[in-house]
Write a protein that holds these residues in place. Sequence first.
Motif, PDB file in Angstrom:
ATOM      1  N   GLY A  92       0.649  -1.124   0.048  1.00 45.58           N
ATOM      2  CA  GLY A  92       0.118  -0.087   0.200  1.00 45.58           C
ATOM      3  C   GLY A  92       1.076   1.363  -0.122  1.00 45.58           C
ATOM      4  O   GLY A  92       2.076   1.352  -0.191  1.00 45.58           O
ATOM      5  N   GLU A  93       0.113   2.583   0.327  1.00 46.22           N
ATOM      6  CA  GLU A  93       0.991   3.652   0.183  1.00 46.22           C
ATOM      7  C   GLU A  93       1.728   4.078   1.399  1.00 46.22           C
ATOM      8  O   GLU A  93       2.891   4.036   1.509  1.00 46.22           O
ATOM      9  CB  GLU A  93      -0.144   4.538  -0.021  1.00 46.22           C
ATOM     10  CG  GLU A  93       0.158   5.857  -0.287  1.00 46.22           C
ATOM     11  CD  GLU A  93      -1.222   6.861  -0.862  1.00 46.22           C
ATOM     12  OE1 GLU A  93      -2.200   6.129  -1.445  1.00 46.22           O
ATOM     13  OE2 GLU A  93      -1.214   7.973  -0.140  1.00 46.22           O
ATOM     14  N   ALA A  94       0.880   4.097   2.485  1.00 45.68           N
ATOM     15  CA  ALA A  94       1.592   4.649   3.717  1.00 45.68           C
ATOM     16  C   ALA A  94       0.648   4.433   4.813  1.00 45.68           C
ATOM     17  O   ALA A  94      -0.792   4.335   4.855  1.00 45.68           O
ATOM     18  CB  ALA A  94       2.034   6.127   3.794  1.00 45.68           C
ATOM     19  N   PRO A  95       1.158   4.122   6.199  1.00 45.69           N
ATOM     20  CA  PRO A  95       0.121   4.190   7.255  1.00 45.69           C
ATOM     21  C   PRO A  95      -0.651   5.494   7.294  1.00 45.69           C
ATOM     22  O   PRO A  95      -0.378   6.571   7.102  1.00 45.69           O
ATOM     23  CB  PRO A  95       1.120   4.110   8.504  1.00 45.69           C
ATOM     24  CG  PRO A  95       2.517   3.677   7.947  1.00 45.69           C
ATOM     25  CD  PRO A  95       2.377   4.343   6.703  1.00 45.69           C
ATOM     26  N   GLY A  96      -1.904   5.056   7.920  1.00 44.26           N
ATOM     27  CA  GLY A  96      -2.952   6.057   8.134  1.00 44.26           C
ATOM     28  C   GLY A  96      -2.929   6.114   9.509  1.00 44.26           C
ATOM     29  O   GLY A  96      -2.202   5.560  10.325  1.00 44.26           O
ATOM     30  N   GLU A  99      -3.076   2.974  11.752  1.00 38.83           N
ATOM     31  CA  GLU A  99      -1.987   2.273  11.592  1.00 38.83           C
ATOM     32  C   GLU A  99      -0.589   2.785  12.187  1.00 38.83           C
ATOM     33  O   GLU A  99       0.066   1.884  12.792  1.00 38.83           O
ATOM     34  CB  GLU A  99      -1.560   1.749  10.011  1.00 38.83           C
ATOM     35  CG  GLU A  99      -2.587   1.113   9.318  1.00 38.83           C
ATOM     36  CD  GLU A  99      -3.625   1.911   8.906  1.00 38.83           C
ATOM     37  OE1 GLU A  99      -3.641   3.069   9.065  1.00 38.83           O
ATOM     38  OE2 GLU A  99      -4.791   1.036   8.483  1.00 38.83           O
ATOM     39  N   PRO A 105       0.000  -2.369   9.226  1.00 36.87           N
ATOM     40  CA  PRO A 105      -0.591  -2.133   8.175  1.00 36.87           C
ATOM     41  C   PRO A 105      -2.167  -2.350   7.698  1.00 36.87           C
ATOM     42  O   PRO A 105      -2.489  -3.704   8.239  1.00 36.87           O
ATOM     43  CB  PRO A 105       0.350  -2.391   7.038  1.00 36.87           C
ATOM     44  CG  PRO A 105       0.934  -3.689   7.443  1.00 36.87           C
ATOM     45  CD  PRO A 105       1.184  -3.269   8.918  1.00 36.87           C
ATOM     46  N   PHE A 106      -2.842  -1.459   7.182  1.00 39.97           N
ATOM     47  CA  PHE A 106      -4.249  -1.882   6.921  1.00 39.97           C
ATOM     48  C   PHE A 106      -5.066  -2.462   7.992  1.00 39.97           C
ATOM     49  O   PHE A 106      -5.473  -3.616   7.950  1.00 39.97           O
ATOM     50  CB  PHE A 106      -4.270  -2.936   5.793  1.00 39.97           C
ATOM     51  CG  PHE A 106      -3.606  -2.040   4.591  1.00 39.97           C
ATOM     52  CD1 PHE A 106      -4.881  -1.296   3.775  1.00 39.97           C
ATOM     53  CD2 PHE A 106      -2.439  -1.861   4.012  1.00 39.97           C
ATOM     54  CE1 PHE A 106      -4.404  -0.458   2.618  1.00 39.97           C
ATOM     55  CE2 PHE A 106      -2.227  -1.339   2.683  1.00 39.97           C
ATOM     56  CZ  PHE A 106      -3.118  -0.640   2.124  1.00 39.97           C
ATOM     57  N   ASN A 132       4.065  -1.240   3.102  1.00 41.10           N
ATOM     58  CA  ASN A 132       3.801   0.025   2.564  1.00 41.10           C
ATOM     59  C   ASN A 132       4.901   0.477   1.930  1.00 41.10           C
ATOM     60  O   ASN A 132       6.135   0.351   2.129  1.00 41.10           O
ATOM     61  CB  ASN A 132       3.226   0.835   3.545  1.00 41.10           C
ATOM     62  CG  ASN A 132       1.512   0.857   3.921  1.00 41.10           C
ATOM     63  OD1 ASN A 132       0.810   0.681   3.131  1.00 41.10           O
ATOM     64  ND2 ASN A 132       1.330   0.560   5.154  1.00 41.10           N
ATOM     65  N   HIS A 208      -6.762   0.711  -4.602  1.00 40.00           N
ATOM     66  CA  HIS A 208      -6.629   1.150  -3.458  1.00 40.00           C
ATOM     67  C   HIS A 208      -7.794   0.689  -2.363  1.00 40.00           C
ATOM     68  O   HIS A 208      -8.962   1.257  -3.113  1.00 40.00           O
ATOM     69  CB  HIS A 208      -5.855   2.182  -2.886  1.00 40.00           C
ATOM     70  CG  HIS A 208      -5.494   2.349  -1.358  1.00 40.00           C
ATOM     71  ND1 HIS A 208      -6.339   2.296  -0.321  1.00 40.00           N
ATOM     72  CD2 HIS A 208      -4.284   2.398  -1.032  1.00 40.00           C
ATOM     73  CE1 HIS A 208      -5.639   2.181   0.786  1.00 40.00           C
ATOM     74  NE2 HIS A 208      -4.225   2.413   0.264  1.00 40.00           N
TER      75      HIS A 208
END
Length: 238
Positions: A92-96, A99, A105-106, A132, A208
């Motif tokens: 994926g892109e990056a932690p939110g 996360e 992650p996710f 990520n 995504h």
Amino acid sequence: MSPVSEQQRRYLDAMGIDVWVRRDQALPAEVAPLPESAPEPASAEGRPDVSELDWSALRQQVAGCQLCELHTSRTRTVFGVGDEQARWLIIGEAPGVDEDRQGEPFVGRAGMLLNAMLQAVGLAREQVYIANILKCRPPNNRDPRPEEAAACFPYLRRQIELIQPDLIIALGRVAAQRLLDCTTSLARLRGTVHRLEATGTPVVVTYHPAYLLRTPADKRKAWEDLLFAQSLTRDDQA
Ligand code: URA
């Protein structure tokens, strides 16, 4: 293609996909020209060489990383999770925000949809490896900057070398463009096998899950992408 099982039917329902989708529909299998260049690893100057590290040393290195500004705002680094010998590596892109709090992650709403997407093709979350482009959360969930992706890439590259997956699935435009170092649209990146220049690993691109939460009509296309990925890694084709 085998018929849809009851369990898959339930997960497809959870994803909002009608089960009458034809599974024998030919998926595009054109192979993209090799190689699209991957992000340049960060300059060796002043940066630790992680290319020989084992899992434990790599984890430790990531946990203490201060190679970019993101270390100042993170709660935790998000190293990655899953089977260290997985055949599929999901990137994926990056932690939110979730996360960043949990260090995995996710794990938020997008993560739940990712789990359902995987289960729809018969895979438990624990059977793949999930990572990520960035190991730290960008403030306000902005896109990863090229210099952040470049600084972080040696960690991801080492993870890829350790896992040796058969296939990488890039989730979303940002992850795909950073991995493949291109500006091609997601629509054009889908349906084709790309290759990561750094390791030669095949890469398939799909939507995504966060985008799919906003645009459920495209879930069916994401499922087709996963079937395409599955068709490339089936044992009888190895
Ligand atoms: N979105 C991502 O790209 N990665 C995560 O880990 C969570 C949300």
